[in-house]
Design a protein around this motif. Structure first.
Motif, PDB file in Angstrom:
ATOM      1  N   VAL A 184      21.571   6.770  30.563  1.00 42.69           N
ATOM      2  CA  VAL A 184      20.089   6.607  29.367  1.00 42.69           C
ATOM      3  C   VAL A 184      19.243   6.183  29.547  1.00 42.69           C
ATOM      4  CG1 VAL A 184      21.573   7.804  27.515  1.00 42.69           C
ATOM      5  CG2 VAL A 184      20.440   5.565  27.811  1.00 42.69           C
ATOM      6  N   TYR A 215      25.053  13.110  30.660  1.00 40.83           N
ATOM      7  CA  TYR A 215      24.089  13.016  30.954  1.00 40.83           C
ATOM      8  C   TYR A 215      22.730  14.662  31.491  1.00 40.83           C
ATOM      9  CZ  TYR A 215      19.754  11.144  30.240  1.00 40.83           C
ATOM     10  OH  TYR A 215      18.323  10.749  30.435  1.00 40.83           O
ATOM     11  N   GLN A 226      19.922  17.962  27.257  1.00 39.26           N
ATOM     12  CA  GLN A 226      18.917  17.900  27.861  1.00 39.26           C
ATOM     13  C   GLN A 226      18.655  19.305  26.559  1.00 39.26           C
ATOM     14  OE1 GLN A 226      17.519  17.192  31.012  1.00 39.26           O
ATOM     15  NE2 GLN A 226      20.182  16.660  31.332  1.00 39.26           N
ATOM     16  N   GLN A 263      16.943  16.507  24.482  1.00 34.74           N
ATOM     17  CA  GLN A 263      15.770  15.537  25.122  1.00 34.74           C
ATOM     18  C   GLN A 263      14.886  16.337  24.689  1.00 34.74           C
ATOM     19  OE1 GLN A 263      17.660  14.937  28.522  1.00 34.74           O
ATOM     20  NE2 GLN A 263      17.527  12.704  28.737  1.00 34.74           N
ATOM     21  N   ARG A 314      16.481   7.846  22.805  1.00 35.18           N
ATOM     22  CA  ARG A 314      17.818   7.787  23.857  1.00 35.18           C
ATOM     23  C   ARG A 314      18.849   7.335  23.351  1.00 35.18           C
ATOM     24  NH1 ARG A 314      14.334   4.457  29.240  1.00 35.18           N
ATOM     25  NH2 ARG A 314      13.423   7.181  29.783  1.00 35.18           N
ATOM     26  N   ILE A 339      20.929  10.085  21.691  1.00 34.23           N
ATOM     27  CA  ILE A 339      21.719  10.610  22.656  1.00 34.23           C
ATOM     28  C   ILE A 339      22.633  10.425  23.213  1.00 34.23           C
ATOM     29  CG2 ILE A 339      21.557  12.291  25.120  1.00 34.23           C
ATOM     30  CD1 ILE A 339      18.066  12.057  24.175  1.00 34.23           C
TER      31      ILE A 339
END
Length: 281
Positions: A109, A172, A178, A181, A187, A190
């Motif tokens: 990330v 990722y 996605q 994000q 980060r 995620i």
């Protein structure tokens, strides 16, 4: 006119195959884990006590695993040594896997320049043979339990990183990452909430392999006299100190060697079981 042709999955057409050996692996691993925890309390004699004048004594009712090169009870020594072998390897394997996995998540990330730098560093560490690295570290700084754990971590965390990074890099690019994000998730969120849960099964299987590798590494160092030091001993130390009984086929030599073998084979069978469940077999 259109016709629909059913195409059943091959997997569903095959009978479910189960192997009793996979259950044996779980039983063996549980046995050694229990011995590592309660073994020293089950030892019938003090670990350093000379109990017999018969050196490399045979199996008997009084000494179920015979006696060693000094006449000490081998059963007592193995029950204590199992704690060092299993305990050190388990701690080192857990830390190696955790460190490698979290570095891999951080790399996946991170900005590209930082990701490339981490990967190049880990590739350089992977290129160093773990046993050679261990010999250099132990020869330079001496042997102690904390240093053995650190040595195993340095030697095997890069391998855990490589496995975890290949998984993290693939995850990722997934749509749900996605979407996270796009929502503006950090980060850290995620990596820990979106990616890590989907990596756990392969990482756990790799953890088992790390454990086996570290058991063999520590046993090898102990056999060379660079592992756990007297008066303490692990299974590798027991093999080394009783090597004089090789020509006699002494139980004091065979028993710890068989213990190392059953431990590593049992863990491999357990890994196979975990992998089979993950693949739906």
């Amino acid at each position: 006119m259109s016709t629909s042709v059913s195409n059943p999955s091959r997997t569903s057409a095959l009978p479910r195959i189960t192997s009793p050996w996979r259950s044996v692996g779980a039983v063996v691993c549980l046995f050694w884990l229990v011995m590592a925890v309660i073994g020293p309390w089950l030892a019938p004699h003090d670990v350093g006590q000379v109990v017999s004048d018969d050196i490399f004594g045979p199996l008997s009712a009084q000494y179920p695993l015979g006696t060693d090169y000094m006449g000490r009870d081998m059963l007592s020594r193995m029950l204590v040594a199992a704690r060092y072998t299993v305990g050190l390897a388990l701690v080192a394997a857990l830390l190696s896997s955790m460190i490698g996995t979290f570095i891999a998540l951080a790399a996946a990330v991170s900005p590209r320049w930082l990701e490339d730098g981490i990967c190049r560093l880990m590739d350089a560490l992977i290129a160093i043979p773990s046993k050679m690295l261990a010999l250099v570290i132990v020869a330079g700084f001496g042997s102690s339990v904390p240093l053995l754990i650190i040595t195993a971590i340095i030697g095997y965390a890069p391998g855990a990183f490589r496995i975890a990074y290949s998984l993290a890099a693939s995850l990722y690019t997934m749509e749900y990452v996605q979407v996270a994000q796009t929502r503006g998730e950090s980060r850290l969120y995620i990596a820990l909430r979106e990616m890590l849960p989907n990596m756990l099964n392969p990482v756990l299987a790799d953890l088992g392999l790390r454990f086996v590798f570290i058991v063999l590494l520590l046993s090898g160092l102990s056999f060379l006299g660079l592992g756990v030091q007297p008066p303490d001993a692990d299974l590798g130390s027991l093999v080394r100190e009783n090597i004089g009984g090789l020509s006699q086929g002494a139980a004091a030599l065979i028993a710890p060697a068989l213990a190392i073998g059953t431990l590593t084979v049992g863990v491999n069978l357990l890994i196979d079981r975990i992998s089979s469940h993950r693949n739906g077999r």
